[in-house]
Scaffold this motif. Structure first.
Motif, PDB file in Angstrom:
ATOM      1  N   SER A 188     -25.585  32.606  14.898  1.00 58.90           N
ATOM      2  CA  SER A 188     -26.456  33.730  15.229  1.00 58.90           C
ATOM      3  C   SER A 188     -26.684  33.879  16.729  1.00 58.90           C
ATOM      4  CB  SER A 188     -27.800  33.569  14.517  1.00 58.90           C
ATOM      5  OG  SER A 188     -28.439  32.363  14.909  1.00 58.90           O
ATOM      6  N   ILE A 189     -26.617  32.767  17.471  1.00 60.49           N
ATOM      7  CA  ILE A 189     -26.820  32.843  18.913  1.00 60.49           C
ATOM      8  C   ILE A 189     -25.731  33.667  19.576  1.00 60.49           C
ATOM      9  CG2 ILE A 189     -25.545  30.713  19.341  1.00 60.49           C
ATOM     10  CD1 ILE A 189     -28.667  31.909  21.238  1.00 60.49           C
ATOM     11  N   VAL A 190     -24.513  33.641  18.996  1.00 64.65           N
ATOM     12  CA  VAL A 190     -23.407  34.448  19.528  1.00 64.65           C
ATOM     13  C   VAL A 190     -23.692  35.931  19.305  1.00 64.65           C
ATOM     14  CG1 VAL A 190     -20.930  34.928  19.363  1.00 64.65           C
ATOM     15  CG2 VAL A 190     -21.773  32.576  19.165  1.00 64.65           C
ATOM     16  N   TYR A 191     -24.221  36.257  18.121  1.00 66.72           N
ATOM     17  CA  TYR A 191     -24.631  37.641  17.868  1.00 66.72           C
ATOM     18  C   TYR A 191     -25.709  38.072  18.856  1.00 66.72           C
ATOM     19  CZ  TYR A 191     -22.151  37.883  13.388  1.00 66.72           C
ATOM     20  OH  TYR A 191     -21.181  37.909  12.414  1.00 66.72           O
ATOM     21  N   GLY A 192     -26.636  37.159  19.131  1.00 64.15           N
ATOM     22  CA  GLY A 192     -27.697  37.482  20.078  1.00 64.15           C
ATOM     23  C   GLY A 192     -27.167  37.757  21.467  1.00 64.15           C
ATOM     24  N   LEU A 193     -26.226  36.950  21.926  1.00 64.95           N
ATOM     25  CA  LEU A 193     -25.641  37.160  23.249  1.00 64.95           C
ATOM     26  C   LEU A 193     -24.861  38.470  23.291  1.00 64.95           C
ATOM     27  CD1 LEU A 193     -24.439  33.534  24.065  1.00 64.95           C
ATOM     28  CD2 LEU A 193     -26.342  34.766  25.109  1.00 64.95           C
ATOM     29  N   PHE A 212     -25.927  46.040  23.548  1.00 67.26           N
ATOM     30  CA  PHE A 212     -27.012  46.980  23.253  1.00 67.26           C
ATOM     31  C   PHE A 212     -28.081  46.992  24.347  1.00 67.26           C
ATOM     32  CE2 PHE A 212     -25.550  45.761  18.886  1.00 67.26           C
ATOM     33  CZ  PHE A 212     -24.959  46.973  18.582  1.00 67.26           C
ATOM     34  N   VAL A 213     -28.487  45.800  24.779  1.00 66.15           N
ATOM     35  CA  VAL A 213     -29.583  45.714  25.760  1.00 66.15           C
ATOM     36  C   VAL A 213     -29.125  46.137  27.147  1.00 66.15           C
ATOM     37  CG1 VAL A 213     -31.225  44.154  26.887  1.00 66.15           C
ATOM     38  CG2 VAL A 213     -30.746  43.906  24.442  1.00 66.15           C
ATOM     39  N   THR A 214     -27.956  45.620  27.575  1.00 66.45           N
ATOM     40  CA  THR A 214     -27.511  45.840  28.959  1.00 66.45           C
ATOM     41  C   THR A 214     -26.569  47.035  29.093  1.00 66.45           C
ATOM     42  OG1 THR A 214     -27.693  43.463  29.351  1.00 66.45           O
ATOM     43  CG2 THR A 214     -26.459  44.744  30.958  1.00 66.45           C
ATOM     44  N   ALA A 215     -25.447  47.007  28.358  1.00 68.37           N
ATOM     45  CA  ALA A 215     -24.432  48.050  28.526  1.00 68.37           C
ATOM     46  C   ALA A 215     -24.945  49.429  28.107  1.00 68.37           C
ATOM     47  CB  ALA A 215     -23.180  47.684  27.730  1.00 68.37           C
ATOM     48  N   LEU A 216     -25.612  49.526  26.960  1.00 69.24           N
ATOM     49  CA  LEU A 216     -26.137  50.810  26.495  1.00 69.24           C
ATOM     50  C   LEU A 216     -27.491  51.147  27.104  1.00 69.24           C
ATOM     51  CD1 LEU A 216     -25.189  50.787  22.686  1.00 69.24           C
ATOM     52  CD2 LEU A 216     -23.918  51.728  24.629  1.00 69.24           C
ATOM     53  N   LEU A 247     -34.758  48.625  18.252  1.00 72.92           N
ATOM     54  CA  LEU A 247     -33.482  49.251  17.920  1.00 72.92           C
ATOM     55  C   LEU A 247     -32.311  48.325  18.239  1.00 72.92           C
ATOM     56  CD1 LEU A 247     -32.260  51.882  16.816  1.00 72.92           C
ATOM     57  CD2 LEU A 247     -32.037  52.656  19.195  1.00 72.92           C
ATOM     58  N   ALA A 248     -32.345  47.688  19.402  1.00 74.23           N
ATOM     59  CA  ALA A 248     -31.284  46.750  19.765  1.00 74.23           C
ATOM     60  C   ALA A 248     -31.245  45.572  18.794  1.00 74.23           C
ATOM     61  CB  ALA A 248     -31.500  46.247  21.196  1.00 74.23           C
ATOM     62  N   GLY A 249     -32.419  45.076  18.416  1.00 74.06           N
ATOM     63  CA  GLY A 249     -32.471  43.988  17.451  1.00 74.06           C
ATOM     64  C   GLY A 249     -31.966  44.413  16.087  1.00 74.06           C
ATOM     65  N   ALA A 250     -32.297  45.632  15.644  1.00 74.43           N
ATOM     66  CA  ALA A 250     -31.869  46.114  14.337  1.00 74.43           C
ATOM     67  C   ALA A 250     -30.360  46.276  14.274  1.00 74.43           C
ATOM     68  CB  ALA A 250     -32.561  47.433  14.012  1.00 74.43           C
ATOM     69  N   PHE A 251     -29.761  46.814  15.324  1.00 76.32           N
ATOM     70  CA  PHE A 251     -28.309  46.976  15.339  1.00 76.32           C
ATOM     71  C   PHE A 251     -27.617  45.610  15.351  1.00 76.32           C
ATOM     72  CE2 PHE A 251     -28.790  51.451  16.170  1.00 76.32           C
ATOM     73  CZ  PHE A 251     -27.594  52.007  15.718  1.00 76.32           C
ATOM     74  N   THR A 252     -28.173  44.666  16.083  1.00 71.21           N
ATOM     75  CA  THR A 252     -27.598  43.315  16.097  1.00 71.21           C
ATOM     76  C   THR A 252     -27.695  42.673  14.722  1.00 71.21           C
ATOM     77  OG1 THR A 252     -28.236  43.058  18.423  1.00 71.21           O
ATOM     78  CG2 THR A 252     -27.694  41.059  17.207  1.00 71.21           C
ATOM     79  N   TYR A 285     -33.025  37.498  21.988  1.00 67.73           N
ATOM     80  CA  TYR A 285     -32.176  38.045  23.044  1.00 67.73           C
ATOM     81  C   TYR A 285     -32.058  39.564  22.988  1.00 67.73           C
ATOM     82  CZ  TYR A 285     -30.540  33.398  24.371  1.00 67.73           C
ATOM     83  OH  TYR A 285     -30.470  32.095  24.819  1.00 67.73           O
ATOM     84  N   THR A 286     -32.516  40.178  21.895  1.00 69.79           N
ATOM     85  CA  THR A 286     -32.340  41.622  21.747  1.00 69.79           C
ATOM     86  C   THR A 286     -33.661  42.380  21.569  1.00 69.79           C
ATOM     87  OG1 THR A 286     -31.947  41.255  19.374  1.00 69.79           O
ATOM     88  CG2 THR A 286     -30.017  41.425  20.804  1.00 69.79           C
ATOM     89  N   ALA A 287     -34.505  41.907  20.648  1.00 66.31           N
ATOM     90  CA  ALA A 287     -35.781  42.576  20.406  1.00 66.31           C
ATOM     91  C   ALA A 287     -36.880  42.082  21.334  1.00 66.31           C
ATOM     92  CB  ALA A 287     -36.217  42.398  18.952  1.00 66.31           C
TER      93      ALA A 287
END
Length: 277
Positions: free
Chosen positions: A113-118, A124-128, A135-140, A211-213
């Protein structure tokens, strides 16, 4: 020879019963440990809508958890079900493309799961530019649970007897109508089993969501707001070491919420199954 087989049968039977007893005992111990340490620490202040250092309220995290769960399922379920329909109903057997899809799905299931978080943080967090948000957490999370829903739906569709399809075709129904009116309703229990497992994974996830939400201890006011879920809230409280009582209470509430969500999913599955009979 017969006596040797009887001994082997007895040994296997003992091992099976021992495994079942040990599994049940471990589960019972975990539940008892959580309930004994958590229930005495459940106080009205934990359910305040505003989090502060005095009450360490879990209510904002609880609301964020429900939002995160439903948003992730809304994203993942259509993709998972339609992908499984393609693999089972439309793709030719032995197709190399189908083999690649299945290999990719199995690979995604084994990624930590840590890989998904990175990935979520970088994409989602940086590039988009969504930042730390629900929203970033939900997509991840939807990417994390997508392989699970795909595989369970695929197996559920395969379990539907071919006679159902043949009977529908014999009555003049088309391929699409047969899938959505005959096959999918018959596969609902298996599909809902995958959804229940996905709910448990969403609610118990911490690394990917940190890492996302984000870890903001307030209720999210929009999909672009940052907020922590119950699992992240419990992790933060326990890691600080100052709110262990509240962390145990949060564990009890998380357990109750998971059971309630699973019961709701099972209820919906039963209703859908009855409605198709």
């Amino acid at each position: 020879m017969t006596s040797g087989r009887k001994v082997e049968s007895i040994i296997l039977k003992v091992l099976i019963y021992a495994a079942a007893v040990i599994t049940f005992a471990v589960l019972l111990f975990l539940l008892a440990y959580i309930l004994i340490n958590g229930i005495p620490n459940i106080k009205p202040s934990l359910f305040s809508l505003e989090y502060n250092t005095e009450n360490a309220s879990l209510m904002p995290a609880l609301i964020n958890t429900v939002i995160m769960t439903f948003l992730s399922l809304i994203i993942a379920i259509p993709f998972g079900i339609f992908s499984a329909i393609f693999l089972v109903e439309y793709a030719n057997k032995g197709n190399k493309f189908v083999g690649i899809i299945r290999l990719t799905t199995e690979t995604l299931q084994g990624i930590p799961s840590i890989v998904y978080g990175l990935f979520g943080m970088l994409f989602f967090v940086t590039a988009l530019g969504w930042g730390y948000s629900i929203l970033a957490g939900a997509f991840t999370m939807s990417i994390m649970i997508l392989p699970l829903i795909m595989r369970t739906t695929e197996e559920a569709l395969k379990a539907v007897p071919d006679t159902y399809r043949e009977g529908s075709f014999g009555l003049g129904a088309g391929k699409l109508r047969t899938i959505f009116r005959i096959v999918l309703p018959a596969a609902v229990p298996g599909i809902m089993a995958g959804v229940i497992l996905a709910i448990g994974r969403i609610m118990g996830e911490t690394a990917a969501l940190m890492y996302t939400a984000g870890t903001v201890p307030q209720m999210a006011t929009s999909p672009m707001s940052s907020g922590r879920t119950l699992a992240v809230h419990m992790y933060n409280l326990s890691s600080e070491g100052l709110y262990m009582d509240q962390a145990y209470a949060t564990a009890v509430i998380l357990l109750v919420v998971v059971v309630a969500m699973n019961a709701l999913s099972a209820f919906v599955a039963r209703k859908l199954t009855k409605g198709t009979r």
